[in-house]
Design an enzyme around this catalytic site. Structure first.
Site, mmCIF file in Angstrom:
data_model
loop_
_atom_site.group_PDB
_atom_site.id
_atom_site.type_symbol
_atom_site.label_atom_id
_atom_site.label_comp_id
_atom_site.label_asym_id
_atom_site.label_seq_id
_atom_site.Cartn_x
_atom_site.Cartn_y
_atom_site.Cartn_z
ATOM 1 C CD GLU A 1 -2.898 1.269 0.307
ATOM 2 O OE1 GLU A 1 -2.390 1.608 -0.767
ATOM 3 O OE2 GLU A 1 -4.117 1.309 0.518
ATOM 4 C CG PHE B 1 -3.512 15.561 -0.262
ATOM 5 C CD1 PHE B 1 -4.438 14.615 0.139
ATOM 6 C CD2 PHE B 1 -3.109 15.581 -1.593
ATOM 7 C CE1 PHE B 1 -4.970 13.701 -0.765
ATOM 8 C CE2 PHE B 1 -3.636 14.667 -2.503
ATOM 9 C CZ PHE B 1 -4.564 13.734 -2.087
HETATM 10 P P1 5GP Z 1 -7.836 5.673 3.930
HETATM 11 O O1 5GP Z 1 -8.953 4.762 3.552
HETATM 12 O O2 5GP Z 1 -6.794 5.051 4.835
HETATM 13 O O3 5GP Z 1 -8.341 6.986 4.492
HETATM 14 O O4 5GP Z 1 -7.152 6.128 2.598
HETATM 15 C C1 5GP Z 1 -6.285 5.330 1.968
HETATM 16 C C2 5GP Z 1 -6.062 5.762 0.549
HETATM 17 O O5 5GP Z 1 -6.334 7.148 0.350
HETATM 18 C C3 5GP Z 1 -4.603 5.596 0.221
HETATM 19 O O6 5GP Z 1 -4.353 4.310 -0.255
HETATM 20 C C4 5GP Z 1 -4.395 6.665 -0.812
HETATM 21 O O7 5GP Z 1 -4.715 6.152 -2.076
HETATM 22 C C5 5GP Z 1 -5.363 7.756 -0.430
HETATM 23 N N1 5GP Z 1 -4.670 8.794 0.363
HETATM 24 C C6 5GP Z 1 -4.661 8.960 1.698
HETATM 25 N N2 5GP Z 1 -3.898 10.005 2.063
HETATM 26 C C7 5GP Z 1 -3.391 10.490 0.917
HETATM 27 C C8 5GP Z 1 -2.496 11.569 0.624
HETATM 28 O O8 5GP Z 1 -1.982 12.302 1.475
HETATM 29 N N3 5GP Z 1 -2.215 11.771 -0.692
HETATM 30 C C9 5GP Z 1 -2.752 11.000 -1.695
HETATM 31 N N4 5GP Z 1 -2.408 11.301 -2.936
HETATM 32 N N5 5GP Z 1 -3.591 9.982 -1.451
HETATM 33 C C10 5GP Z 1 -3.894 9.732 -0.160
HETATM 34 MG MG MG Z 2 -4.032 3.746 -2.097
#
Ligand code: 5GP
Ligand code: MG
Length: 177
Positions: free
Chosen positions: A99, A152
């Site tokens: 991941e 981000f």
């Molecule tokens: P979660 O379900 O843990 O909130 O989000 C996971 C997914 O969101 C990650 O696999 C990624 O694809 C996206 N994501 C989370 N934080 C970031 C970030 O800071 N930048 C980007 N580009 N994608 C993120």
């Molecule tokens: Mg992802």
């Protein structure tokens, strides 16, 4: 045309390389004589996967899975769905999920439950980055690269609105709050 938002480097390509090297050493130690299936979570993990597997000295199979949860923006929206599922059985196999980032934990929690229902011999998680300040669901990361602040991130495979995946460094997207 909208101007491109600014980015600033958080982790340089050299820092990422050192991190990927360390993770590969941990995996080479633990998967010695095993033959796992590595499952990359698309799209964000593709670059990490490509760099990581070149350093592994045990036999690997590579699969990808694509989940949907994000719209075009920066927040996870709605329900998580499998958009592109596995094309190979994992029952009885050692599975290693690759991941890019664990943020709220919702996506990876969904995926780990989806995979466990298929009765693999083991499921472990290798994540390049972890943003623990945003966690909603507890997640055990077996192999963790870097802990990141509540910003981000883009670059090294990570996008904002499908842009910036090609940046070789991991960067913070500025001024888009
Ligand atoms: P979660 O379900 O843990 O909130 O989000 C996971 C997914 O969101 C990650 O696999 C990624 O694809 C996206 N994501 C989370 N934080 C970031 C970030 O800071 N930048 C980007 N580009 N994608 C993120
Ligand atoms: Mg992802």
């Amino acid at each position: 045309m909208n101007p491109q938002p600014e980015t600033s480097v958080l982790f340089s390509r050299q820092e990422i390389e050192a991190t990927v090297n360390r993770l590969a050493s941990e995996l080479n130690r633990d998967y010695h004589r095993k033959h796992p299936i590595l499952i990359g979570v698309l799209k964000g993990s593709f670059m990490f996967m490509a760099d990581l597997i070149r350093l592994l000295d045990f036999p690997v199979e590579v699969e990808f899975i694509r989940l949907s949860s994000y719209g075009g923006g920066k927040e996870s929206v709605g329900k998580i769905k499998v958009v592109h599922g596995l094309r190979t059985p994992i029952k009885g196999r050692d599975v290693l999920v690759i991941e890019d980032i664990v943020d709220t934990g919702r996506t990876i929690n969904f995926l780990l439950e989806y995979l466990r229902r298929k009765r693999p011999a083991s499921v472990k998680l290798c994540a390049l980055t972890d943003k623990p300040s945003r966690r909603q669901i507890p997640v055990t990361i077996d192999y963790l690269g870097l802990t990141v602040p509540n910003e981000f991130l883009v670059g090294y495979g990570l996008d904002w609105d499908e842009k910036f995946r090609n940046l070789p460094d991991m960067c913070v997207l500025e001024g888009e709050e």
